[in-house]
Design an enzyme around this catalytic site. Structure first.
Site, PDB file in Angstrom:
ATOM      1  N   GLU A  70      -6.460  -7.850   4.875  1.00 42.49           N
ATOM      2  CA  GLU A  70      -5.722  -8.661   3.895  1.00 42.49           C
ATOM      3  C   GLU A  70      -5.646 -10.104   4.398  1.00 42.49           C
ATOM      4  O   GLU A  70      -4.722 -10.837   4.113  1.00 42.49           O
ATOM      5  CB  GLU A  70      -4.298  -8.135   3.612  1.00 42.49           C
ATOM      6  CG  GLU A  70      -3.685  -7.164   4.602  1.00 42.49           C
ATOM      7  CD  GLU A  70      -3.477  -7.703   6.014  1.00 42.49           C
ATOM      8  OE1 GLU A  70      -4.481  -7.666   6.770  1.00 42.49           O
ATOM      9  OE2 GLU A  70      -2.363  -8.127   6.372  1.00 42.49           O
TER      10      GLU A  70
ATOM     11  N   ASP B 178      -5.651  -2.498  -3.505  1.00 47.88           N
ATOM     12  CA  ASP B 178      -6.986  -3.085  -3.764  1.00 47.88           C
ATOM     13  C   ASP B 178      -6.920  -4.084  -4.919  1.00 47.88           C
ATOM     14  O   ASP B 178      -7.525  -5.157  -4.876  1.00 47.88           O
ATOM     15  CB  ASP B 178      -7.999  -1.993  -4.117  1.00 47.88           C
ATOM     16  CG  ASP B 178      -8.452  -1.214  -2.897  1.00 47.88           C
ATOM     17  OD1 ASP B 178      -8.093  -1.621  -1.776  1.00 47.88           O
ATOM     18  OD2 ASP B 178      -9.162  -0.200  -3.063  1.00 47.88           O
TER      19      ASP B 178
ATOM     20  N   ASN C 277       0.841  -1.210   0.000  1.00 43.79           N
ATOM     21  CA  ASN C 277       0.000   0.000   0.000  1.00 43.79           C
ATOM     22  C   ASN C 277       0.873   1.257   0.000  1.00 43.79           C
ATOM     23  O   ASN C 277       0.630   2.182  -0.772  1.00 43.79           O
ATOM     24  CB  ASN C 277      -0.882   0.028   1.246  1.00 43.79           C
ATOM     25  CG  ASN C 277      -2.222  -0.657   1.003  1.00 43.79           C
ATOM     26  OD1 ASN C 277      -2.698  -0.704  -0.123  1.00 43.79           O
ATOM     27  ND2 ASN C 277      -2.811  -1.173   2.063  1.00 43.79           N
TER      28      ASN C 277
HETATM   29  N1  LIG Z   1      -5.539  -1.439  -0.300  1.00 41.14           N
HETATM   30  C1  LIG Z   1      -6.136  -1.952   0.762  1.00 41.14           C
HETATM   31  N2  LIG Z   1      -5.438  -2.079   1.916  1.00 41.14           N
HETATM   32  C2  LIG Z   1      -6.057  -2.614   2.987  1.00 41.14           C
HETATM   33  C3  LIG Z   1      -7.390  -3.031   2.937  1.00 41.14           C
HETATM   34  N3  LIG Z   1      -7.731  -3.510   4.158  1.00 41.14           N
HETATM   35  C4  LIG Z   1      -6.630  -3.416   4.933  1.00 41.14           C
HETATM   36  N4  LIG Z   1      -5.608  -2.864   4.236  1.00 41.14           N
HETATM   37  C5  LIG Z   1      -4.266  -2.569   4.662  1.00 41.14           C
HETATM   38  O1  LIG Z   1      -3.570  -3.732   4.962  1.00 41.14           O
HETATM   39  C6  LIG Z   1      -2.453  -3.380   5.760  1.00 41.14           C
HETATM   40  C7  LIG Z   1      -2.238  -4.433   6.779  1.00 41.14           C
HETATM   41  O2  LIG Z   1      -1.042  -4.119   7.430  1.00 41.14           O
HETATM   42  P1  LIG Z   1      -0.454  -4.943   8.629  1.00 41.14           P
HETATM   43  O3  LIG Z   1      -1.572  -5.400   9.517  1.00 41.14           O
HETATM   44  O4  LIG Z   1       0.618  -4.120   9.262  1.00 41.14           O
HETATM   45  O5  LIG Z   1       0.116  -6.224   7.992  1.00 41.14           O
HETATM   46  P2  LIG Z   1       1.196  -6.429   6.856  1.00 41.14           P
HETATM   47  O6  LIG Z   1       1.763  -5.153   6.398  1.00 41.14           O
HETATM   48  O7  LIG Z   1       0.614  -7.271   5.798  1.00 41.14           O
HETATM   49  O8  LIG Z   1       2.274  -7.242   7.624  1.00 41.14           O
HETATM   50  P3  LIG Z   1       2.265  -8.758   7.934  1.00 41.14           P
HETATM   51  O9  LIG Z   1       0.857  -9.217   7.962  1.00 41.14           O
HETATM   52  O10 LIG Z   1       2.908  -8.878   9.268  1.00 41.14           O
HETATM   53  O11 LIG Z   1       3.059  -9.431   6.881  1.00 41.14           O
HETATM   54  C8  LIG Z   1      -2.771  -2.029   6.352  1.00 41.14           C
HETATM   55  O12 LIG Z   1      -1.933  -1.040   5.768  1.00 41.14           O
HETATM   56  C9  LIG Z   1      -4.218  -1.766   5.930  1.00 41.14           C
HETATM   57  O13 LIG Z   1      -4.452  -0.388   5.669  1.00 41.14           O
HETATM   58  C10 LIG Z   1      -8.104  -2.851   1.717  1.00 41.14           C
HETATM   59  O14 LIG Z   1      -9.286  -3.184   1.581  1.00 41.14           O
HETATM   60  N5  LIG Z   1      -7.427  -2.322   0.673  1.00 41.14           N
END
Ligand SMILES: Nc1nc2c(ncn2[C@@H]2O[C@H](COP(=O)(O)OP(=O)(O)OP(=O)(O)O)[C@@H](O)[C@H]2O)c(=O)[nH]1
Length: 343
Positions: free
Chosen positions: A257, A231, A222
């Site tokens: 995610e 997305d 992101n």
């Molecule tokens: N683009 C997008 N981002 C999302 C959505 N839902 C959640 N996110 C993002 O997913 C990210 C999840 O970040 P973290 O929980 O830190 O997890 P990560 O970066 O995948 O790290 P790890 O899970 O530890 O590998 C966050 O930046 C949320 O903003 C969505 O519907 N769309």
């Protein structure tokens, strides 16, 4: 629909109902009334004077009249009837003079009674009848058509909004059960789906597994490529996972995610295979970022009668371990011993 339009539609609808009902009941009522009048008309065809009275009060007082009685009566009839055929001119058993002219109309009919006079004295009564059957038939057909049209309109008025309502209901239900971004089932329906599968598994003695997986470093995706690209990654990953799972599996967007597969008829070995296959597919998939996208997975075999909550907790603990162990890997929660195995 605006309130005004709704009121007009309701008025129209009930107006049609009222007209259809009125016509449906009015026509037979008119028919019945006329029929009664016809019978009354027949009975009223008796003259004002019986034959004896005519003899005494009209003919006996004037011998000429007596002599010319037949001719005068015929003349009177001709004068009154004006070419209308004489249907009946008889003395009835009580001696009353009955004179009826015109065609024999089929009931119902309208009848007119005219006193028959000679030199100002009533000598009998003429009854003329007109059949109303053709007019009634026509009005009955028109009324039936109006009633049928009215009914059809009512049905349409009822059906069209109903169909729209059903469509709106299913749209709302779809929205309530699905994630708008990926179109996957959301976590609110996962519980009922899991309970269903658990009952089936208990009943038929097969195994049920959960696979919980999460995109690695999605925040980085992101942050680096933008939220829109993030997305798109979620949608592309959904497509890959959907093609990978079996038709009996349920794929759920569990969180941002994070995804969940509810896999019936799946023992731990099969779940492991499935999880690893998916991990490799994602790893190899080109998401158009110029860098790899990977997932970490935690799986658990569900104990008979166990809840979704408890299994998610176990799968989540396994997933957490997969993250801690370097990501892009699968970890399994061993239900029997509480031990957790790395694959
Ligand atoms: N683009 C997008 N981002 C999302 C959505 N839902 C959640 N996110 C993002 O997913 C990210 C999840 O970040 P973290 O929980 O830190 O997890 P990560 O970066 O995948 O790290 P790890 O899970 O530890 O590998 C966050 O930046 C949320 O903003 C969505 O519907 N769309």
């Amino acid at each position: 629909m605006a309130r005004g339009q709704r009121i007009i539609a309701n008025l129209l609808r009930w107006g049609i109902v009222a007209v259809a009902l009125a016509l449906t009941f009015l026509v037979p009522t008119v028919h019945f009334t006329l029929e009664r009048n016809f019978i009354a008309g027949i009975l009223a065809t008796v003259s004002e004077f019986d034959a004896q009275q005519i003899m005494e009060k009209v003919i006996a007082r004037n011998p000429d009249l007596w002599r010319y009685e037949e001719a005068r009566l015929v003349g009177l009839l001709r004068q009154k009837a004006l070419g209308i055929p004489v249907r009946q001119a008889v003395y009835d058993p009580d001696g009353a003079l009955v004179i009826a002219i015109g065609q024999y109309p089929t009931p119902p009919s309208l009848s007119t009674r005219i006193p028959l006079r000679d030199a100002g004295i009533v000598v009998g009564a003429l009854e003329t009848s007109t059949s109303l059957a053709p007019a009634l038939r026509t009005s009955f057909i028109i009324a039936s058509l109006v009633a049928v049209t009215g009914t059809l309109l009512i049905v349409l008025f009822e059906l069209i909004p109903l169909r729209r309502l059903r469509k709106a209901e299913s749209a709302v239900q779809y929205m309530a059960e699905h994630d708008p971004l990926t179109g996957l089932l959301n976590r609110y329906v996962a519980e009922s789906r899991f309970d269903q599968e658990m009952k089936r598994a208990d009943r038929y003695g097969f195994q049920l597994a959960l696979i919980l997986f999460d995109i690695d470093h999605f925040k980085h995706i992101n942050d680096t490529f933008g939220h829109t690209k993030g997305d798109e990654v979620l949608r592309r990953l959904t497509k890959v996972a959907k093609e990978h799972i079996r038709s009996t599996d349920a794929l759920v967007r569990w969180g941002g995610e994070e995804f969940l597969i509810i896999a019936p008829y799946t023992d731990p070995a099969m779940a492991r295979n499935q999880a690893e296959k998916l991990r490799r597919l994602i790893e190899r998939k080109d998401f158009g970022l110029g860098e790899r996208v990977t997932i970490s997975l935690g799986l658990c075999a569900c104990e008979p009668g166990s809840s979704l909550q408890s299994n998610i907790e176990r799968a989540d603990a396994a997933l957490y371990r997969a993250k801690c162990a370097g990501r892009n890997r699968t970890e399994e929660a061993d239900t029997a011993t509480g031990r957790q195995k790395a694959i």
